[in-house]
Scaffold this motif. Structure first.
Motif, PDB file in Angstrom:
ATOM      1  N   UNK A  28       1.187   4.626  -8.694  1.00  0.00           N
ATOM      2  CA  UNK A  28       2.128   4.933  -9.760  1.00  0.00           C
ATOM      3  C   UNK A  28       3.283   3.946  -9.696  1.00  0.00           C
ATOM      4  N   UNK A  29       3.892   3.694 -10.834  1.00  0.00           N
ATOM      5  CA  UNK A  29       5.057   2.821 -10.980  1.00  0.00           C
ATOM      6  C   UNK A  29       4.683   1.344 -10.819  1.00  0.00           C
ATOM      7  N   UNK A  30       3.716   1.036  -9.996  1.00  0.00           N
ATOM      8  CA  UNK A  30       3.336  -0.348  -9.715  1.00  0.00           C
ATOM      9  C   UNK A  30       2.399  -0.882 -10.801  1.00  0.00           C
ATOM     10  N   UNK A  31       2.712  -2.094 -11.286  1.00  0.00           N
ATOM     11  CA  UNK A  31       1.870  -2.726 -12.278  1.00  0.00           C
ATOM     12  C   UNK A  31       1.525  -4.166 -11.934  1.00  0.00           C
ATOM     13  N   UNK A  32       2.139  -4.695 -10.902  1.00  0.00           N
ATOM     14  CA  UNK A  32       1.878  -6.074 -10.475  1.00  0.00           C
ATOM     15  C   UNK A  32       0.683  -6.124  -9.535  1.00  0.00           C
ATOM     16  N   UNK A  33       0.228  -7.321  -9.281  1.00  0.00           N
ATOM     17  CA  UNK A  33      -0.839  -7.516  -8.300  1.00  0.00           C
ATOM     18  C   UNK A  33      -0.232  -7.559  -6.910  1.00  0.00           C
ATOM     19  N   UNK A  34      -0.810  -6.774  -6.010  1.00  0.00           N
ATOM     20  CA  UNK A  34      -0.365  -6.732  -4.619  1.00  0.00           C
ATOM     21  C   UNK A  34      -1.477  -7.287  -3.741  1.00  0.00           C
ATOM     22  N   UNK A  35      -1.130  -7.695  -2.555  1.00  0.00           N
ATOM     23  CA  UNK A  35      -2.079  -8.370  -1.668  1.00  0.00           C
ATOM     24  C   UNK A  35      -3.268  -7.508  -1.272  1.00  0.00           C
ATOM     25  N   UNK A  36      -3.144  -6.197  -1.346  1.00  0.00           N
ATOM     26  CA  UNK A  36      -4.273  -5.341  -0.996  1.00  0.00           C
ATOM     27  C   UNK A  36      -5.346  -5.300  -2.075  1.00  0.00           C
ATOM     28  N   UNK A  37      -5.030  -5.684  -3.286  1.00  0.00           N
ATOM     29  CA  UNK A  37      -5.984  -5.550  -4.394  1.00  0.00           C
ATOM     30  C   UNK A  37      -7.243  -6.391  -4.207  1.00  0.00           C
ATOM     31  N   UNK A  38      -7.075  -7.657  -3.879  1.00  0.00           N
ATOM     32  CA  UNK A  38      -8.233  -8.560  -3.783  1.00  0.00           C
ATOM     33  C   UNK A  38      -9.200  -8.150  -2.667  1.00  0.00           C
ATOM     34  N   UNK A  39      -8.746  -7.874  -1.456  1.00  0.00           N
ATOM     35  CA  UNK A  39      -9.722  -7.467  -0.430  1.00  0.00           C
ATOM     36  C   UNK A  39     -10.369  -6.112  -0.721  1.00  0.00           C
ATOM     37  N   UNK A  40      -9.630  -5.203  -1.348  1.00  0.00           N
ATOM     38  CA  UNK A  40     -10.254  -3.924  -1.724  1.00  0.00           C
ATOM     39  C   UNK A  40     -11.377  -4.190  -2.714  1.00  0.00           C
ATOM     40  N   UNK A  41     -11.104  -4.977  -3.733  1.00  0.00           N
ATOM     41  CA  UNK A  41     -12.130  -5.278  -4.747  1.00  0.00           C
ATOM     42  C   UNK A  41     -13.320  -6.024  -4.138  1.00  0.00           C
ATOM     43  N   UNK A  42     -13.062  -6.928  -3.210  1.00  0.00           N
ATOM     44  CA  UNK A  42     -14.116  -7.757  -2.644  1.00  0.00           C
ATOM     45  C   UNK A  42     -14.952  -7.040  -1.585  1.00  0.00           C
ATOM     46  N   UNK A  43     -14.298  -6.282  -0.708  1.00  0.00           N
ATOM     47  CA  UNK A  43     -14.990  -5.759   0.468  1.00  0.00           C
ATOM     48  C   UNK A  43     -15.193  -4.252   0.499  1.00  0.00           C
ATOM     49  N   UNK A  44     -14.502  -3.515  -0.365  1.00  0.00           N
ATOM     50  CA  UNK A  44     -14.534  -2.066  -0.244  1.00  0.00           C
ATOM     51  C   UNK A  44     -14.875  -1.379  -1.566  1.00  0.00           C
ATOM     52  N   UNK A  45     -16.148  -1.405  -1.959  1.00  0.00           N
ATOM     53  CA  UNK A  45     -16.521  -0.718  -3.199  1.00  0.00           C
ATOM     54  C   UNK A  45     -16.330   0.794  -3.112  1.00  0.00           C
ATOM     55  N   UNK A  46     -16.143   1.321  -1.899  1.00  0.00           N
ATOM     56  CA  UNK A  46     -15.907   2.752  -1.723  1.00  0.00           C
ATOM     57  C   UNK A  46     -14.481   3.139  -2.087  1.00  0.00           C
ATOM     58  N   UNK A  47     -13.617   2.153  -2.330  1.00  0.00           N
ATOM     59  CA  UNK A  47     -12.230   2.418  -2.730  1.00  0.00           C
ATOM     60  C   UNK A  47     -12.061   1.998  -4.186  1.00  0.00           C
ATOM     61  N   UNK A  48     -11.752   2.968  -5.025  1.00  0.00           N
ATOM     62  CA  UNK A  48     -11.419   2.690  -6.417  1.00  0.00           C
ATOM     63  C   UNK A  48      -9.906   2.668  -6.509  1.00  0.00           C
ATOM     64  N   UNK A  49      -9.341   1.558  -6.974  1.00  0.00           N
ATOM     65  CA  UNK A  49      -7.893   1.406  -7.075  1.00  0.00           C
ATOM     66  C   UNK A  49      -7.501   1.301  -8.542  1.00  0.00           C
ATOM     67  N   UNK A  50      -6.555   2.150  -8.955  1.00  0.00           N
ATOM     68  CA  UNK A  50      -6.044   2.128 -10.324  1.00  0.00           C
ATOM     69  C   UNK A  50      -4.521   2.095 -10.279  1.00  0.00           C
ATOM     70  N   UNK A  51      -3.939   1.367 -11.217  1.00  0.00           N
ATOM     71  CA  UNK A  51      -2.484   1.311 -11.325  1.00  0.00           C
ATOM     72  C   UNK A  51      -2.028   2.024 -12.593  1.00  0.00           C
ATOM     73  N   UNK A  52      -0.929   2.765 -12.453  1.00  0.00           N
ATOM     74  CA  UNK A  52      -0.354   3.506 -13.563  1.00  0.00           C
ATOM     75  C   UNK A  52       1.119   3.141 -13.719  1.00  0.00           C
ATOM     76  N   UNK A  53       1.362   1.845 -13.737  1.00  0.00           N
ATOM     77  CA  UNK A  53       2.700   1.324 -13.943  1.00  0.00           C
ATOM     78  C   UNK A  53       2.617   0.053 -14.750  1.00  0.00           C
TER      79      UNK A  53
END
Length: 171
Positions: free
Chosen positions: A38-63
Motif C-alpha cells: 500500500x502507498x508504494x507505487x515506485x519500483x523497489x529493489x525487491x521487485x525484480x528478484x521476486x519476479x525472477x526467482x519466486x513465482x510463489x510470491x505474487x506482489x501487487x502495489x496499491x499506490x
C-alpha cells in the motif's frame, strides 16, 4: 494449522525488510505468498528478484507514488481502497498461506481507509492464512487483534545526518 496476525510497526527501519524475510522463509517452507504494498507505487529493489526467482510470491502495489508526503489525493485513496478490496478477496480465498499488507498502517494513518476496514479485511481471512501488517503508527485496535506485535525502535539512523535512501538497502 491456524494462521496468526503479525504486526511490524514503529519508527525504526526494517518493517518491510522483516516481512520480505518472512515471505522468503514461507516460500522455503513450500507456501504461497501474496505481498500487497500500500502507498508504494515506485519500483523497489525487491521487485525484480521476486519476479525472477519466486513465482510463489505474487506482489501487487496499491499506490501511485513512492510515498505520500503531504495530503493524500483522491487517486491515492481510490488506489488504496481498490487494493484493500482485492486483498480482502485474497484473504478470504484461502489460495495463499501468507498475505503481507505492507504499509497498511501508513494507509490508515493517511486516511486512505480506516483501521476498522483493515481489521475487517484481516478477520475475513481463511483460518490457515498468516497475515503480516507493516507500517508506522499501528492503531491500538489493530494491536489488540494481533497475535504478535513487533515494534521497530529507531535508536540511531543515518537519515538524521542528511543521507538519503540507497537502492538495494532502503528501497
Amino acid at each position: 494449522m491456524r494462521g496468526y496476525v503479525q504486526v511490524y510497526t514503529g519508527n525504526g527501519k526494517g518493517k518491510t525488510t522483516a516481512a520480505l524475510g518472512l515471505a522468503l522463509r514461507a516460500v522455503g517452507g513450500g507456501k504461497k505468498v501474496f505481498f500487497a504494498q500500500f502507498v508504494k507505487g515506485c519500483t523497489y529493489s525487491e521487485h525484480e528478484p521476486i519476479a525472477r526467482f519466486f513465482p510463489e510470491i505474487i506482489l501487487r502495489q496499491y499506490g501511485l507514488k513512492c510515498f505520500i508526503v503531504e495530503e493524500a489525493s483522491q487517486e491515492d485513496i481510490d488506489a488504496a481502497r481498490n487494493g484493500l478490496e482485492e486483498v480482502t478477496v485474497v484473504l478470504s480465498s484461502g489460495d495463499y498461506d501468507v498475505v503481507v499488507l505492507d504499509e497498511a498502517c501508513i494507509a490508515v494513518h493517511f486516511n486512505l481507509f480506516s483501521s476498522e476496514e483493515l481489521i475487517r479485511a484481516v478477520q475475513s481471512r481463511e483460518k490457515h492464512t498468516e497475515v503480516i501488517v507493516t507500517g508506522r503508527y499501528a492503531t491500538p485496535d489493530l494491536i489488540e487483534i494481533a497475535d504478535l506485535v513487533t515494534e521497530m525502535k529507531e535508536v540511531k539512523h543515518y537519515y538524521t545526518q542528511g543521507l538519503i535512501g540507497r537502492r538495494g538497502i532502503e528501497f
